[in-house]
Design a protein around this motif. Structure first.
Motif, mmCIF file in Angstrom:
data_model
loop_
_atom_site.group_PDB
_atom_site.id
_atom_site.type_symbol
_atom_site.label_atom_id
_atom_site.label_comp_id
_atom_site.label_asym_id
_atom_site.label_seq_id
_atom_site.Cartn_x
_atom_site.Cartn_y
_atom_site.Cartn_z
ATOM 1 N N VAL A 129 -10.604 -9.773 -41.864
ATOM 2 C CA VAL A 129 -9.957 -8.908 -41.048
ATOM 3 C C VAL A 129 -10.418 -7.500 -40.553
ATOM 4 N N HIS A 130 -10.777 -7.141 -39.532
ATOM 5 C CA HIS A 130 -11.097 -5.528 -39.201
ATOM 6 C C HIS A 130 -9.955 -4.966 -38.555
ATOM 7 N N ILE A 131 -9.874 -3.645 -39.140
ATOM 8 C CA ILE A 131 -8.883 -2.812 -38.690
ATOM 9 C C ILE A 131 -9.564 -1.393 -38.422
ATOM 10 N N GLY A 132 -9.523 -0.878 -37.254
ATOM 11 C CA GLY A 132 -10.256 0.382 -37.108
ATOM 12 C C GLY A 132 -9.695 1.364 -35.907
ATOM 13 N N VAL A 133 -10.263 2.444 -35.948
ATOM 14 C CA VAL A 133 -9.721 3.442 -34.649
ATOM 15 C C VAL A 133 -10.094 2.435 -33.496
ATOM 16 N N HIS A 134 -9.297 2.728 -32.473
ATOM 17 C CA HIS A 134 -9.287 2.026 -31.239
ATOM 18 C C HIS A 134 -10.618 2.317 -30.560
ATOM 19 N N PRO A 135 -11.458 1.628 -30.000
ATOM 20 C CA PRO A 135 -12.779 2.041 -29.761
ATOM 21 C C PRO A 135 -12.497 2.536 -28.402
ATOM 22 N N CYS A 136 -11.373 2.550 -27.490
ATOM 23 C CA CYS A 136 -11.701 2.850 -25.984
ATOM 24 C C CYS A 136 -10.934 4.185 -26.103
ATOM 25 N N TYR A 137 -10.005 4.693 -27.096
ATOM 26 C CA TYR A 137 -9.284 5.797 -27.042
ATOM 27 C C TYR A 137 -9.516 6.702 -28.184
ATOM 28 N N VAL A 138 -10.247 6.397 -29.115
ATOM 29 C CA VAL A 138 -10.140 7.293 -30.307
ATOM 30 C C VAL A 138 -11.769 7.320 -30.641
ATOM 31 N N GLY A 139 -12.213 8.843 -30.684
ATOM 32 C CA GLY A 139 -13.671 9.422 -30.686
ATOM 33 C C GLY A 139 -13.752 10.613 -30.126
ATOM 34 N N ALA A 140 -15.024 11.056 -30.037
ATOM 35 C CA ALA A 140 -15.380 12.128 -29.574
ATOM 36 C C ALA A 140 -15.296 12.399 -28.245
ATOM 37 N N PHE A 141 -15.207 11.327 -27.507
ATOM 38 C CA PHE A 141 -15.144 11.157 -26.070
ATOM 39 C C PHE A 141 -13.739 11.232 -25.618
ATOM 40 N N ALA A 142 -12.427 11.313 -26.668
ATOM 41 C CA ALA A 142 -11.066 11.122 -26.228
ATOM 42 C C ALA A 142 -10.563 12.456 -26.655
ATOM 43 N N ASP A 143 -9.603 13.178 -25.529
ATOM 44 C CA ASP A 143 -8.843 14.323 -26.009
ATOM 45 C C ASP A 143 -7.413 13.819 -26.097
ATOM 46 N N TRP A 144 -6.670 13.713 -27.248
ATOM 47 C CA TRP A 144 -5.230 13.520 -27.493
ATOM 48 C C TRP A 144 -4.407 14.702 -27.318
ATOM 49 N N SER A 145 -4.941 16.020 -26.995
ATOM 50 C CA SER A 145 -4.235 17.371 -26.993
ATOM 51 C C SER A 145 -2.959 17.257 -26.049
ATOM 52 N N ALA A 146 -3.092 16.218 -24.897
ATOM 53 C CA ALA A 146 -1.875 16.324 -24.027
ATOM 54 C C ALA A 146 -1.044 15.062 -23.939
ATOM 55 N N ARG A 147 -0.979 14.607 -25.163
ATOM 56 C CA ARG A 147 -0.259 13.196 -25.245
ATOM 57 C C ARG A 147 1.206 13.238 -24.643
ATOM 58 N N PRO A 148 1.444 12.356 -24.057
ATOM 59 C CA PRO A 148 1.043 11.008 -23.955
ATOM 60 C C PRO A 148 -0.336 10.886 -23.246
ATOM 61 N N ALA A 149 -0.666 11.449 -22.291
ATOM 62 C CA ALA A 149 -2.235 11.193 -21.772
ATOM 63 C C ALA A 149 -3.040 11.401 -22.733
ATOM 64 N N VAL A 150 -4.210 10.524 -22.660
ATOM 65 C CA VAL A 150 -5.380 10.578 -23.239
ATOM 66 C C VAL A 150 -6.548 10.992 -22.334
ATOM 67 N N VAL A 151 -7.304 11.611 -22.444
ATOM 68 C CA VAL A 151 -8.566 11.840 -21.499
ATOM 69 C C VAL A 151 -9.734 11.383 -22.086
ATOM 70 N N VAL A 152 -10.491 10.267 -21.298
ATOM 71 C CA VAL A 152 -11.587 9.656 -22.008
ATOM 72 C C VAL A 152 -12.513 10.176 -21.083
#
Length: 222
Positions: A132-155
């Motif tokens: 079983v692997h559990i990790g941050v979502h590769p598509c939405y969590v990382g240096a490339f993703a900005d969550w500061s305006a949630r629920p929008a996420v800018v990739v």
């Protein structure tokens, strides 16, 4: 290749963080671990176990947890929860087919070559054993993703950058302290298959419309 134990300097902070400020996040991913791993018996190797917070969940499912991590600082906390081994996840000190199950939680971004870790996971798993692997979502969590305006996420286009980065939208979290290696979704899934594991289930979870955690379950063919 030996990975630097980046968490040594933050081990005490991390123990407080995962059981305090991030307790809700910890509870969500532990529920995902229960669903994907399921009940069983024998040794479950908790790869990159950190402070060992998965141990109680693994025991509740019937497994006998053994933790492995490179960080001596993290293992100071983990040893209170489960038996531990200090070692590099890319060079597991176990014989072929030695364990019944393996879990790896929130560690794919902490090692420079997660594909190498997965090859070792497949090697030490017994035929029919579960991973079983559990990790941050590769598509939405990382240096490339900005969550500061949630629920929008800018990739942005840095999604293609697989290098290590300390960049994070939140300066108070883990990544701003220890950084992260980015593993794109295709790289992750292909590495599981290339290691010789059969993918069985994938789940995405998050507190809103965009998932922040990706989990997958795979088996080593008998």
């Amino acid at each position: 290749m030996t990975t630097t134990a980046a968490y040594d300097a933050y081990a005490d902070w991390y123990e407080d963080y995962v059981t305090g400020a991030a307790a809700e996040y910890t509870a969500r991913r532990q529920a995902l671990l229960r669903r994907l791993l399921g009940a069983g018996h024998g040794v479950c190797l908790d790869v990159c176990c950190g402070t060992g917070v998965q141990a109680d969940e693994l025991r509740a499912l019937g497994w006998r947890p053994v933790g492995l991590d490179l960080s001596g600082g993290q293992l100071r906390h983990a040893v209170r929860r489960l038996p531990v081994v200090r070692a590099d996840a890319a060079v597991l000190p176990f014989a072929d087919g030695a364990v019944s199950a393996v879990d790896c939680v929130l560690a794919s971004t902490d090692v420079p070559d997660y594909a190498a870790v997965l090859r070792e996971v497949a090697r030490v798993l017994q035929p029919g054993g579960r991973f079983v692997h559990i990790g941050v979502h590769p598509c939405y969590v990382g240096a490339f993703a900005d969550w500061s305006a949630r629920p929008a996420v800018v990739v942005n286009e840095r999604y293609a950058d697989r290098s290590h980065s300390y960049d994070a939208w939140s300066p108070a979290g883990v990544r701003a302290r220890v950084g992260a290696w980015h593993v794109p979704l295709a790289d992750l899934l292909n590495a599981v298959v290339t290691a010789g594991l059969r993918l069985e289930r994938v789940e995405e979870i998050g507190p809103g419309g965009v998932p922040d955690v990706l989990g997958l379950a795979a088996v080593k063919p008998a």
